[in-house]
Design a protein around this motif. Structure first.
Motif, mmCIF file in Angstrom:
data_model
loop_
_atom_site.group_PDB
_atom_site.id
_atom_site.type_symbol
_atom_site.label_atom_id
_atom_site.label_comp_id
_atom_site.label_asym_id
_atom_site.label_seq_id
_atom_site.Cartn_x
_atom_site.Cartn_y
_atom_site.Cartn_z
ATOM 1 N N ALA A 85 -63.317 1.061 -23.582
ATOM 2 C CA ALA A 85 -62.889 1.087 -24.979
ATOM 3 C C ALA A 85 -61.457 0.588 -25.127
ATOM 4 O O ALA A 85 -61.182 -0.313 -25.927
ATOM 5 C CB ALA A 85 -63.021 2.498 -25.536
ATOM 6 N N THR A 86 -60.547 1.163 -24.371
ATOM 7 C CA THR A 86 -59.142 0.818 -24.563
ATOM 8 C C THR A 86 -58.850 -0.626 -24.182
ATOM 9 O O THR A 86 -57.907 -1.220 -24.710
ATOM 10 C CB THR A 86 -58.239 1.767 -23.754
ATOM 11 N N ALA A 104 -62.947 2.848 -34.197
ATOM 12 C CA ALA A 104 -61.633 3.163 -34.760
ATOM 13 C C ALA A 104 -61.147 2.036 -35.666
ATOM 14 O O ALA A 104 -60.611 2.279 -36.757
ATOM 15 C CB ALA A 104 -60.624 3.425 -33.652
ATOM 16 N N VAL A 105 -61.319 0.794 -35.227
ATOM 17 C CA VAL A 105 -60.895 -0.344 -36.040
ATOM 18 C C VAL A 105 -61.749 -0.455 -37.298
ATOM 19 O O VAL A 105 -61.233 -0.700 -38.398
ATOM 20 C CB VAL A 105 -60.939 -1.646 -35.211
ATOM 21 N N GLY A 133 -53.228 1.589 -40.122
ATOM 22 C CA GLY A 133 -52.750 0.456 -39.353
ATOM 23 C C GLY A 133 -52.937 0.638 -37.865
ATOM 24 O O GLY A 133 -53.527 1.617 -37.391
ATOM 25 N N TYR A 134 -52.385 -0.310 -37.123
ATOM 26 C CA TYR A 134 -52.517 -0.290 -35.667
ATOM 27 C C TYR A 134 -51.984 0.999 -35.077
ATOM 28 O O TYR A 134 -52.557 1.546 -34.126
ATOM 29 C CB TYR A 134 -51.782 -1.497 -35.082
ATOM 30 N N GLU A 135 -50.895 1.513 -35.642
ATOM 31 C CA GLU A 135 -50.283 2.724 -35.099
ATOM 32 C C GLU A 135 -51.184 3.949 -35.260
ATOM 33 O O GLU A 135 -50.980 4.972 -34.603
ATOM 34 C CB GLU A 135 -48.930 2.976 -35.774
ATOM 35 N N ASP A 136 -52.180 3.862 -36.127
ATOM 36 C CA ASP A 136 -53.109 4.970 -36.331
ATOM 37 C C ASP A 136 -54.279 4.964 -35.349
ATOM 38 O O ASP A 136 -55.004 5.959 -35.246
ATOM 39 C CB ASP A 136 -53.679 4.938 -37.753
ATOM 40 N N LEU A 137 -54.494 3.862 -34.642
ATOM 41 C CA LEU A 137 -55.683 3.748 -33.804
ATOM 42 C C LEU A 137 -55.765 4.791 -32.694
ATOM 43 O O LEU A 137 -56.857 5.341 -32.456
ATOM 44 C CB LEU A 137 -55.781 2.338 -33.230
ATOM 45 N N PRO A 138 -54.671 5.112 -31.996
ATOM 46 C CA PRO A 138 -54.803 6.162 -30.969
ATOM 47 C C PRO A 138 -55.281 7.490 -31.537
ATOM 48 O O PRO A 138 -56.088 8.195 -30.903
ATOM 49 C CB PRO A 138 -53.383 6.267 -30.390
ATOM 50 N N ARG A 139 -54.804 7.854 -32.721
ATOM 51 C CA ARG A 139 -55.245 9.115 -33.318
ATOM 52 C C ARG A 139 -56.702 9.035 -33.760
ATOM 53 O O ARG A 139 -57.467 9.999 -33.632
ATOM 54 C CB ARG A 139 -54.335 9.491 -34.486
ATOM 55 N N LEU A 140 -57.093 7.884 -34.290
ATOM 56 C CA LEU A 140 -58.488 7.713 -34.671
ATOM 57 C C LEU A 140 -59.397 7.810 -33.449
ATOM 58 O O LEU A 140 -60.448 8.458 -33.487
ATOM 59 C CB LEU A 140 -58.680 6.372 -35.369
ATOM 60 N N MET A 141 -58.998 7.192 -32.356
ATOM 61 C CA MET A 141 -59.798 7.274 -31.134
ATOM 62 C C MET A 141 -59.825 8.699 -30.593
ATOM 63 O O MET A 141 -60.821 9.147 -30.019
ATOM 64 C CB MET A 141 -59.251 6.308 -30.087
#
Length: 242
Positions: A40-41, A83-84, A19-27
Protein backbone atom coordinates in the motif's frame (compact mmCIF):
# COMPACT_ATOMS: atom_id res chain seq x y z
CA UNK A 1 -1.50 15.70 19.59
CA UNK A 2 -4.71 14.96 17.67
CA UNK A 3 -7.33 17.65 18.07
CA UNK A 4 -11.09 17.87 17.59
CA UNK A 5 -10.37 19.70 14.35
CA UNK A 6 -8.33 16.71 13.16
CA UNK A 7 -11.25 14.38 13.92
CA UNK A 8 -13.79 16.56 12.13
CA UNK A 9 -11.56 16.92 9.11
CA UNK A 10 -10.83 13.21 8.79
CA UNK A 11 -14.46 12.24 9.16
CA UNK A 12 -15.54 14.67 6.49
CA UNK A 13 -17.75 17.01 8.51
CA UNK A 14 -15.97 20.25 7.65
CA UNK A 15 -15.59 22.13 4.40
CA UNK A 16 -11.82 21.84 3.98
CA UNK A 17 -10.63 19.69 1.13
CA UNK A 18 -8.53 16.77 2.31
CA UNK A 19 -4.93 16.86 1.10
CA UNK A 20 -1.77 14.82 0.93
CA UNK A 21 -0.98 15.56 4.57
CA UNK A 22 -4.22 13.82 5.56
CA UNK A 23 -3.40 10.51 3.85
CA UNK A 24 -1.47 8.91 6.75
CA UNK A 25 -4.42 9.52 9.07
CA UNK A 26 -6.88 8.22 6.50
CA UNK A 27 -4.80 5.07 6.08
CA UNK A 28 -4.61 4.76 9.86
CA UNK A 29 -8.39 4.36 9.97
CA UNK A 30 -8.02 1.04 8.14
CA UNK A 31 -7.01 -1.86 10.35
CA UNK A 32 -6.86 -5.66 10.12
CA UNK A 33 -4.50 -8.55 9.55
CA UNK A 34 -4.44 -8.40 5.74
CA UNK A 35 -3.28 -4.85 5.21
CA UNK A 36 -0.27 -5.59 2.96
CA UNK A 37 1.30 -2.43 4.36
CA UNK A 38 4.39 -2.20 2.13
CA UNK A 39 2.31 -2.85 -1.00
CA UNK A 40 0.00 0.00 0.00
CA UNK A 41 2.55 2.58 1.06
CA UNK A 42 4.69 1.98 -2.02
CA UNK A 43 1.91 3.43 -4.20
CA UNK A 44 0.94 6.41 -2.06
CA UNK A 45 2.83 9.22 -3.78
CA UNK A 46 2.14 7.99 -7.30
CA UNK A 47 -1.58 7.74 -6.58
CA UNK A 48 -1.71 11.20 -5.03
CA UNK A 49 0.07 12.95 -7.89
CA UNK A 50 -2.11 11.20 -10.44
CA UNK A 51 -5.42 12.00 -8.75
CA UNK A 52 -4.41 15.48 -7.63
CA UNK A 53 -2.71 16.78 -10.76
CA UNK A 54 -3.01 14.48 -13.76
CA UNK A 55 -6.15 12.37 -14.09
CA UNK A 56 -9.16 14.05 -15.66
CA UNK A 57 -11.76 12.31 -13.53
CA UNK A 58 -13.84 13.43 -10.56
CA UNK A 59 -16.68 11.83 -8.59
CA UNK A 60 -19.10 13.82 -10.71
CA UNK A 61 -17.46 12.59 -13.94
CA UNK A 62 -16.97 8.96 -12.93
CA UNK A 63 -19.32 7.79 -15.71
CA UNK A 64 -18.38 10.40 -18.31
CA UNK A 65 -17.35 8.64 -21.56
CA UNK A 66 -14.46 11.09 -22.06
CA UNK A 67 -13.03 10.72 -18.55
CA UNK A 68 -9.54 9.36 -18.05
CA UNK A 69 -9.49 5.72 -16.96
CA UNK A 70 -7.31 4.65 -14.03
CA UNK A 71 -6.84 0.90 -13.55
CA UNK A 72 -5.23 -0.32 -10.34
CA UNK A 73 -3.60 -3.61 -11.26
CA UNK A 74 -1.56 -3.63 -8.03
CA UNK A 75 -4.76 -4.30 -6.13
CA UNK A 76 -3.39 -6.24 -3.17
CA UNK A 77 -2.94 -3.83 -0.31
CA UNK A 78 -5.29 -1.10 -1.61
CA UNK A 79 -5.24 1.10 1.51
CA UNK A 80 -3.47 4.00 -0.19
CA UNK A 81 -5.91 3.77 -3.10
CA UNK A 82 -8.91 3.91 -0.76
CA UNK A 83 -7.35 6.79 1.18
CA UNK A 84 -6.83 8.81 -2.00
CA UNK A 85 -10.34 8.02 -3.24
CA UNK A 86 -11.71 9.20 0.11
CA UNK A 87 -9.61 12.38 0.06
CA UNK A 88 -10.92 13.17 -3.42
CA UNK A 89 -14.55 12.47 -2.56
CA UNK A 90 -15.13 9.23 -4.48
CA UNK A 91 -15.89 7.23 -1.31
CA UNK A 92 -17.02 8.42 2.14
CA UNK A 93 -14.35 8.68 4.80
CA UNK A 94 -16.77 6.83 7.08
CA UNK A 95 -16.22 3.67 5.04
CA UNK A 96 -12.52 3.45 5.84
CA UNK A 97 -12.71 1.93 9.37
CA UNK A 98 -14.70 -0.97 7.95
CA UNK A 99 -11.89 -1.94 5.56
CA UNK A 100 -11.89 -5.69 4.98
CA UNK A 101 -15.02 -6.40 7.03
CA UNK A 102 -17.52 -8.86 5.55
CA UNK A 103 -20.13 -6.16 4.98
CA UNK A 104 -17.76 -3.43 3.78
CA UNK A 105 -17.50 -2.36 0.12
CA UNK A 106 -13.77 -1.82 0.73
CA UNK A 107 -12.33 -5.29 0.36
CA UNK A 108 -8.75 -6.49 0.51
CA UNK A 109 -8.88 -6.28 -3.30
CA UNK A 110 -10.92 -3.48 -4.92
CA UNK A 111 -14.22 -4.48 -6.50
CA UNK A 112 -15.39 -2.23 -9.34
CA UNK A 113 -19.07 -2.84 -8.61
CA UNK A 114 -18.67 -1.83 -4.95
CA UNK A 115 -16.04 0.93 -4.94
CA UNK A 116 -17.04 4.21 -6.62
CA UNK A 117 -14.33 5.28 -9.03
CA UNK A 118 -12.75 1.84 -9.41
CA UNK A 119 -12.60 0.83 -13.07
CA UNK A 120 -11.66 -2.85 -12.55
CA UNK A 121 -11.62 -5.51 -9.87
CA UNK A 122 -7.99 -6.33 -9.24
CA UNK A 123 -5.44 -8.11 -7.11
CA UNK A 124 -4.44 -11.12 -9.21
CA UNK A 125 -1.02 -10.37 -10.65
CA UNK A 126 -0.67 -9.72 -14.35
CA UNK A 127 -4.22 -8.74 -15.31
CA UNK A 128 -4.25 -4.95 -15.26
CA UNK A 129 -1.92 -4.11 -18.15
CA UNK A 130 -3.65 -6.45 -20.63
CA UNK A 131 -7.01 -4.96 -19.57
CA UNK A 132 -5.59 -1.47 -20.06
CA UNK A 133 -4.45 -2.38 -23.58
CA UNK A 134 -7.96 -3.61 -24.35
CA UNK A 135 -9.45 -0.45 -22.85
CA UNK A 136 -7.24 1.77 -25.02
CA UNK A 137 -8.17 -0.26 -28.10
CA UNK A 138 -11.87 -0.04 -27.24
CA UNK A 139 -11.74 3.73 -26.82
CA UNK A 140 -9.90 4.07 -30.11
CA UNK A 141 -12.51 1.93 -31.86
CA UNK A 142 -15.22 4.24 -30.52
CA UNK A 143 -13.41 7.28 -31.85
CA UNK A 144 -12.71 8.56 -28.32
CA UNK A 145 -9.22 10.02 -28.59
CA UNK A 146 -9.40 12.33 -25.61
CA UNK A 147 -9.42 9.89 -22.66
CA UNK A 148 -6.11 8.72 -21.28
CA UNK A 149 -5.78 5.18 -19.93
CA UNK A 150 -3.56 4.77 -16.89
CA UNK A 151 -2.62 1.49 -15.22
CA UNK A 152 -0.58 1.05 -12.04
CA UNK A 153 1.33 -2.21 -11.72
CA UNK A 154 4.01 -3.62 -9.43
CA UNK A 155 7.43 -4.71 -10.63
CA UNK A 156 6.71 -8.30 -9.54
CA UNK A 157 3.79 -8.38 -11.97
CA UNK A 158 6.31 -8.20 -14.78
CA UNK A 159 7.22 -11.80 -13.95
CA UNK A 160 3.83 -12.73 -15.47
CA UNK A 161 3.77 -13.65 -19.15
CA UNK A 162 0.50 -11.84 -19.82
CA UNK A 163 2.28 -8.54 -19.31
CA UNK A 164 4.99 -9.40 -21.83
CA UNK A 165 2.31 -9.96 -24.47
CA UNK A 166 0.61 -6.68 -23.60
CA UNK A 167 3.88 -4.74 -23.75
CA UNK A 168 4.83 -6.32 -27.06
CA UNK A 169 1.45 -5.49 -28.61
CA UNK A 170 0.94 -1.93 -27.36
CA UNK A 171 4.11 -0.44 -28.83
CA UNK A 172 3.64 -1.46 -32.47
CA UNK A 173 -0.09 -0.67 -32.13
CA UNK A 174 0.84 2.94 -31.33
CA UNK A 175 -1.43 3.16 -28.28
CA UNK A 176 -0.32 6.66 -27.37
CA UNK A 177 -3.20 7.18 -24.91
CA UNK A 178 -1.92 4.28 -22.81
CA UNK A 179 0.21 5.07 -19.74
CA UNK A 180 1.70 2.51 -17.36
CA UNK A 181 3.22 3.25 -13.97
CA UNK A 182 5.44 0.53 -12.54
CA UNK A 183 6.11 0.67 -8.80
CA UNK A 184 9.63 -0.72 -8.46
CA UNK A 185 10.16 -1.84 -4.87
CA UNK A 186 12.57 -4.64 -5.79
CA UNK A 187 9.93 -7.35 -5.60
CA UNK A 188 10.44 -8.95 -9.01
CA UNK A 189 11.94 -12.42 -9.13
CA UNK A 190 13.59 -11.94 -12.56
CA UNK A 191 14.88 -8.39 -12.39
CA UNK A 192 18.11 -6.68 -13.39
CA UNK A 193 19.16 -3.04 -13.00
CA UNK A 194 17.55 -0.91 -15.68
CA UNK A 195 15.73 -3.92 -17.06
CA UNK A 196 12.21 -2.58 -16.65
CA UNK A 197 12.74 0.48 -18.84
CA UNK A 198 14.75 -1.51 -21.37
CA UNK A 199 11.98 -4.09 -21.72
CA UNK A 200 9.39 -1.44 -22.56
CA UNK A 201 11.71 0.57 -24.81
CA UNK A 202 12.56 -2.54 -26.84
CA UNK A 203 8.84 -2.86 -27.60
CA UNK A 204 8.56 0.74 -28.82
CA UNK A 205 7.40 2.47 -25.64
CA UNK A 206 8.53 5.81 -24.25
CA UNK A 207 10.08 5.19 -20.81
CA UNK A 208 11.15 7.34 -17.86
CA UNK A 209 12.57 6.18 -14.51
CA UNK A 210 12.10 8.49 -11.49
CA UNK A 211 12.13 8.66 -7.72
CA UNK A 212 8.69 7.40 -6.72
CA UNK A 213 8.56 9.75 -3.71
CA UNK A 214 9.41 12.96 -5.59
CA UNK A 215 6.13 14.61 -6.56
CA UNK A 216 7.60 17.07 -9.02
CA UNK A 217 9.65 14.38 -10.76
CA UNK A 218 6.57 12.16 -10.95
CA UNK A 219 4.45 14.95 -12.41
CA UNK A 220 7.09 15.76 -15.03
CA UNK A 221 7.35 12.09 -15.98
CA UNK A 222 3.58 11.63 -16.14
CA UNK A 223 3.14 14.64 -18.43
CA UNK A 224 6.16 14.06 -20.68
CA UNK A 225 5.20 14.04 -24.38
CA UNK A 226 5.31 10.69 -26.16
CA UNK A 227 3.73 11.15 -29.60
CA UNK A 228 2.72 7.94 -31.32
CA UNK A 229 3.91 5.68 -28.49
CA UNK A 230 2.59 4.33 -25.20
CA UNK A 231 4.39 5.67 -22.15
CA UNK A 232 5.73 3.99 -19.02
CA UNK A 233 6.98 5.60 -15.82
CA UNK A 234 9.07 3.44 -13.51
CA UNK A 235 8.68 4.83 -9.99
CA UNK A 236 11.47 3.56 -7.78
CA UNK A 237 10.74 3.37 -4.06
CA UNK A 238 12.38 1.75 -1.04
CA UNK A 239 12.75 -2.07 -1.28
CA UNK A 240 9.77 -4.02 -0.02
CA UNK A 241 11.93 -6.04 2.36
CA UNK A 242 13.94 -3.09 3.58
Amino acid sequence: MKTAADDSRIHGDDSRTLGYEDLPRLMGLMTGDEKHGPAATSTLDVLWVLYDRVLRVTPERSQDPVRDRFLLSKGHGPMAYYAVLAAKGFVPVEWLPGFGAYDSPLGHHPDRVLVPGAEIGSGSLGHGLPIAVGTALGLRAQGLREPGVWVLIGDAELDEGSNHEAIAFAGPAGLDRLHTVVIDNSSAGHARPGGIAARFEAAGWSAVTVDGRDHEALYAAFTAPHPGRPHVVIARVEPKNG
